[in-house]
Design an enzyme around this catalytic site. Sequence first.
Site, PDB file in Angstrom:
ATOM      1  N   HIS A  81       0.840  -1.214   0.000  1.00  0.00           N
ATOM      2  CA  HIS A  81       0.000   0.000   0.000  1.00  0.00           C
ATOM      3  C   HIS A  81       0.866   1.252   0.000  1.00  0.00           C
ATOM      4  CE1 HIS A  81       0.254   0.753   4.465  1.00  0.00           C
ATOM      5  NE2 HIS A  81       0.288  -0.570   4.566  1.00  0.00           N
ATOM      6  N   ASP A  83      -0.250   4.337   0.984  1.00  0.00           N
ATOM      7  CA  ASP A  83      -0.582   5.338   2.006  1.00  0.00           C
ATOM      8  C   ASP A  83       0.187   5.094   3.297  1.00  0.00           C
ATOM      9  OD1 ASP A  83      -2.204   2.984   2.471  1.00  0.00           O
ATOM     10  OD2 ASP A  83      -3.445   4.152   3.837  1.00  0.00           O
ATOM     11  N   ASP A 144       6.177   1.281   6.426  1.00  0.00           N
ATOM     12  CA  ASP A 144       4.822   0.721   6.318  1.00  0.00           C
ATOM     13  C   ASP A 144       4.027   1.650   5.404  1.00  0.00           C
ATOM     14  OD1 ASP A 144       2.342  -0.392   6.631  1.00  0.00           O
ATOM     15  OD2 ASP A 144       2.097   0.200   8.725  1.00  0.00           O
ATOM     16  N   GLU A 178      -5.017   1.685   2.554  1.00  0.00           N
ATOM     17  CA  GLU A 178      -5.028   0.455   3.357  1.00  0.00           C
ATOM     18  C   GLU A 178      -5.162   0.786   4.826  1.00  0.00           C
ATOM     19  OE1 GLU A 178      -3.362  -2.923   5.746  1.00  0.00           O
ATOM     20  OE2 GLU A 178      -2.778  -0.830   5.711  1.00  0.00           O
ATOM     21  N   GLU A 179      -4.489   1.844   5.268  1.00  0.00           N
ATOM     22  CA  GLU A 179      -4.458   2.177   6.698  1.00  0.00           C
ATOM     23  C   GLU A 179      -5.833   2.553   7.239  1.00  0.00           C
ATOM     24  OE1 GLU A 179      -2.086   1.618   8.623  1.00  0.00           O
ATOM     25  OE2 GLU A 179      -0.208   1.698   7.511  1.00  0.00           O
ATOM     26  N   ASP A 201       3.666  -6.607   3.652  1.00  0.00           N
ATOM     27  CA  ASP A 201       3.219  -5.618   4.643  1.00  0.00           C
ATOM     28  C   ASP A 201       3.449  -6.160   6.053  1.00  0.00           C
ATOM     29  OD1 ASP A 201       2.104  -3.252   5.538  1.00  0.00           O
ATOM     30  OD2 ASP A 201       0.021  -3.800   5.062  1.00  0.00           O
ATOM     31  N   HIS A 384       4.080   3.322  12.554  1.00  0.00           N
ATOM     32  CA  HIS A 384       3.068   4.321  12.941  1.00  0.00           C
ATOM     33  C   HIS A 384       3.568   5.294  14.004  1.00  0.00           C
ATOM     34  CE1 HIS A 384      -0.585   1.762  11.371  1.00  0.00           C
ATOM     35  NE2 HIS A 384       0.481   1.674  10.592  1.00  0.00           N
TER      36      HIS A 384
HETATM   37 ZN   LIG Z   1       0.898  -1.581   6.351  1.00  0.00          ZN
END
Ligand SMILES: [Zn+2]
Length: 413
Positions: A81, A83, A144, A178-179, A201, A384
């Site tokens: 992904h 994003d 990520d 995706e997030e 991922d 994150h």
């Molecule tokens: Zn991810």
Amino acid sequence: MNGFERELEERLVRYARVDTQSDERSPSSPSTAIQLDLARMLVAELTEIGAAEVQLTEYGVVLATVPATREGAPVIGFLAHVDTAPQFHAVGVKPVVHRGYNGGPIAFADAPGLTLSPESSSHLAEKIGHDIITASGTTLLGADDKAGVAVIMTLARHLLTNPDLPHGAIRIAFTPDEEIGRGVDKRLPKDLGADFAYTLDGGAVGEIEYESFSADGASVKITGVSVHPGLAKGKMVNALHLAAKIVTALPQATMTPEVTDGREGFLHLYEQRGSAAEVELNFILRDFERDGLAAKGELLRAVCAAVQAGEPRATISCEIRPQYRNMRYWLENDMAPVELARAACRAEGIEPVSVPIRGGTDGSRLTEMGVPTPNIFTGMQEIHGPLEWISVQDMATATRVCLRLTELAATPG
Ligand SMILES: [Zn+2]
């Protein structure tokens, strides 16, 4: 050594600099137009390295094909992904390469006082001598899942420049959003056209994941009775007070994210908005089993009903909507894609491990929609947040495992 390291580093650093944060509040698709900046960049790069059928779909997914060099092999999809997570600052990422990690604490130029160390991030101790990439202290890195993007791009470039390598057709998909759980458009399974697929991922080296949470979202809406406070006696019903009752009646010591791990599920209040007149509480419900997930929904409904019964003048509604389901329910019926990834790991000298993901991936939805899609590690850690890091050498290992996987799938027996 086949030189993946420098290419992976260059790609991740370049992709991480592009702002691509998604936004749950946005109704548009993709949720933020900036994600298309990276999508368009990837379209250009895929075209340049000679990929076929390069396309940016109207739902914001980049698709491409690495044509087969062997007949009869399955069509394998690889997804990542574009994003980055909305939970932390993700604008103006400045990636920093810490070459030849020495085992000590890593400092951050833009955040004096912030340190990344093996004490706070256990896998870091294993990476002495590796090249570690972090952000500069004020943002997440976005490995990520730009590490996944970099791995897939490097794999594709390698296969396209070495047409003698045996593999079936490979389909590539780079998804937005995706997030925020909106990465898999209903058109994607057909447009991808893969027999099975993998998301790149995952975290630590060797992780091949085929279990995710089952997930629901819940909204509780409380409408009180709004009256001028000076004239409110016997009339006002304060929605904020009722919200507090609901929140405190839920099991905070046993069923929230901060007190659960492993195979335990949770009920997480992530947002509370409103006033004395009206309040909205937003929850996510998570469990590895359908029964456990349903029980959490029933608990929330029961608490709402009890508070409603105590204050009939208010209106309390509780709406629960499905988000995604544990991909194990489908994958356990045919473990071949998981076993193939495990075999590829072993062929690269890595013992595969499968731990349940305390979250979901695009693969959770894709699997439910008929494309079996387990998750493969990239090496990303502490995602994150400002301590997010990844080893370039781990990304190279992930690339070699994927390369081996495509070879094994095309050479049965
Ligand atoms: Zn991810």
